[in-house]
Design an enzyme around this catalytic site. Structure first.
Site, PDB file in Angstrom:
ATOM      1  N   GLU A  52       0.743  -1.120   0.018  1.00  0.00           N
ATOM      2  CA  GLU A  52      -0.248  -0.048   0.068  1.00  0.00           C
ATOM      3  C   GLU A  52       0.805   1.249   0.044  1.00  0.00           C
ATOM      4  OE1 GLU A  52       0.041  -2.767   2.080  1.00  0.00           O
ATOM      5  OE2 GLU A  52      -1.894  -2.697   3.256  1.00  0.00           O
ATOM      6  N   LEU A  90      17.126 -31.729  -5.287  1.00  0.00           N
ATOM      7  CA  LEU A  90      16.183 -31.203  -4.390  1.00  0.00           C
ATOM      8  C   LEU A  90      15.976 -29.660  -4.216  1.00  0.00           C
ATOM      9  CD1 LEU A  90      16.232 -33.818  -1.222  1.00  0.00           C
ATOM     10  CD2 LEU A  90      14.912 -33.899  -3.464  1.00  0.00           C
ATOM     11  N   LEU A 138       6.894 -42.240   3.240  1.00  0.00           N
ATOM     12  CA  LEU A 138       6.637 -40.864   3.794  1.00  0.00           C
ATOM     13  C   LEU A 138       5.314 -40.399   3.338  1.00  0.00           C
ATOM     14  CD1 LEU A 138       7.707 -38.573   5.120  1.00  0.00           C
ATOM     15  CD2 LEU A 138       8.580 -37.716   3.128  1.00  0.00           C
ATOM     16  N   ASN A 139       4.729 -40.667   2.247  1.00  0.00           N
ATOM     17  CA  ASN A 139       3.595 -40.314   2.075  1.00  0.00           C
ATOM     18  C   ASN A 139       2.335 -40.986   2.969  1.00  0.00           C
ATOM     19  OD1 ASN A 139       4.447 -39.116  -0.293  1.00  0.00           O
ATOM     20  ND2 ASN A 139       3.837 -40.746  -1.865  1.00  0.00           N
TER      21      ASN A 139
END
Length: 418
Positions: free
Chosen positions: A56, A221, A350-351
């Site tokens: 703003e 990664l 991990l899922n």
């Protein structure tokens, strides 16, 4: 509250400016603002954390005297409290703005509605809800983080139509944990889908994998979108016993942007990893197997008491095998590090652990038009699953995307705003 004919088009410009803050505004929200006088844009601003000034103010400064009697468009209501800067609502009032169009209220409990109340009290016309759905999606990770002090967790996977993320272990072309293995060529998903994955990584503060991913695939990664980011993508690896190879690409490229969360930290091994620029921390273990959580939508939440203290999500009756890192403790630690969004790119184990522990907020699942039949292929999730259909985790607000021949399912296990 009536919308003017050009409100949506000017709000779209504010949203475009807000998107410029992706990877540059975290842990604060992505905000864009435009000042319009007599149908012309006379000021614009896009917030970045390092720039300090809010959107703003950045839009009002170039507008100068033309801000008086103008309309201010922004995707998030002006703040009403003292933070790194003064209240933006006061700056808007002082500039003489006549009308403010805000896409949505700030999910921050310190602000929520108070900034708009200040504007109305000063005689400024306030309009809410223009392009609200787009605005809410843009700042969903901020909404989760600012209300619960834990990151928005998105579970990503790439798979065949029969739900396989990789061929049997040991087969050629098996980047198993990324869900991209193709028996012949090394990939399940298309180039278009993999390019979009980099956009998901760019919009995330951290990527989460298990050490098995690194051992099997030796991935980097990293965020390879080529776009600027304020903080490196934090590469978080769950490694209960510090098995991460010192010669892995993750370790070789570490510069305090690789975090290992372990259950047991053998001092010599820890020191060796830290000497390579890897951060190693211990996190609480699951002490005993727990029953599978039922539909995530039913997770109870403690309501805010009005004290300004962060809301903590009630613990789910999640599951993880004893001796492994407690997934709830993992996300709590990441929240302490001001990680607002996590992209979970693990393999089947991990899922399963993430879903079972109830930490997943949304999914982004890529599907290739292939069928990888046969025994031994790696499923999307492997563990003690839901036993009855009515216990299954329900994915809501589903959106379908196309990437070349592939498609993807995006949906929510819980609404970060509720």
């Amino acid at each position: 509250m009536a919308f003017a004919p050009n409100d949506e088009s000017f709000m779209q410009r504010a949203l475009e400016l807000a998107r410029e803050g992706v990877a540059l505004a975290s842990p604060n929200p992505r905000v864009g603002a435009v000042v319009v006088r007599h149908g012309n844009i006379v000021g614009r601003g896009s917030y970045t954390y390092d720039g300090v000034k809010h959107a703003e103010v950045l839009a009002l400064e170039p507008a100068g005297a033309e801000a008086r009697g103008s309309t201010l468009y922004l995707n998030l209501e002006p703040c009403s409290h003292q933070g790194r800067t003064g209240p933006c609502a006061e700056a808007v009032i002082a500039a003489g703005v006549k009308r403010v169009v805000a896409a949505m209220r700030d999910p921050n409990p310190l602000v929520h509605g108070k900034g708009l109340e200040m504007l109305r009290a000063a005689g400024i016309e306030v309009v809410e809800g223009v392009c609200e759905a787009e605005a809410r999606k843009l700042n969903e990770s901020f909404a989760k983080y600012i209300r619960y002090k834990t990151p928005l967790v998105t579970l990503k996977a790439g798979m065949t139509l029969d739900g396989k993320i990789a061929p049997p272990p040991g087969e050629s072309g098996n980047p198993s944990a990324l869900g991209a293995g193709d028996v012949s060529a090394g990939w399940i998903t298309s180039e278009e889908a993999r390019a979009h994955l980099q956009e998901l990584r760019h919009a995330s503060d951290a990527i989460l994998v298990g050490v098995g991913t690194v051992v099997a695939d030796d991935p980097l990664l990293t965020d390879r979108s080529g776009r600027l980011r304020r903080r490196p993508l934090m590469r978080v690896i769950l490694d209960s016993r510090l098995r991460l190879p010192l010669d892995s690409r993750v370790v070789k490229t570490a510069n305090q942007d690789v975090l290992i969360l372990c259950s047991m930290a053998e001092e010599k091994r820890k020191q060796a990893l830290e000497a390579h620029g890897v951060r190693v921390e211990q996190v609480a273990m699951v002490s005993a197997d727990r029953p599978m959580a039922s539909n995530v939508r039913r997770m109870p939440v403690r309501r805010r008491t009005g004290t300004g203290a962060p809301i903590k999500p009630a613990p789910s009756p999640g599951i993880a095998p004893a001796g492994r890192p407690d997934m709830q403790k993992v996300v709590e630690r990441l929240g302490e590090l001001e990680i607002t969004s996590v992209l979970s790119e693990g393999g089947a184990l991990l899922n399963w652990a993430a879903l079972a522990a109830g930490i997943v907020d949304k999914v982004f699942l890529y599907y290739a038009p292939k069928i990888l039949a046969g025994t031994g292929s790696v499923p999307f999730a492997s563990g003690e699953g839901f036993r009855r259909l009515n216990e299954a985790a329900k994915v809501n607000s589903v959106t379908l995307h196309r990437f070349g021949e592939d498609f993807a399912v995006e949906g929510y296990l819980r609404d970060p705003y509720e």
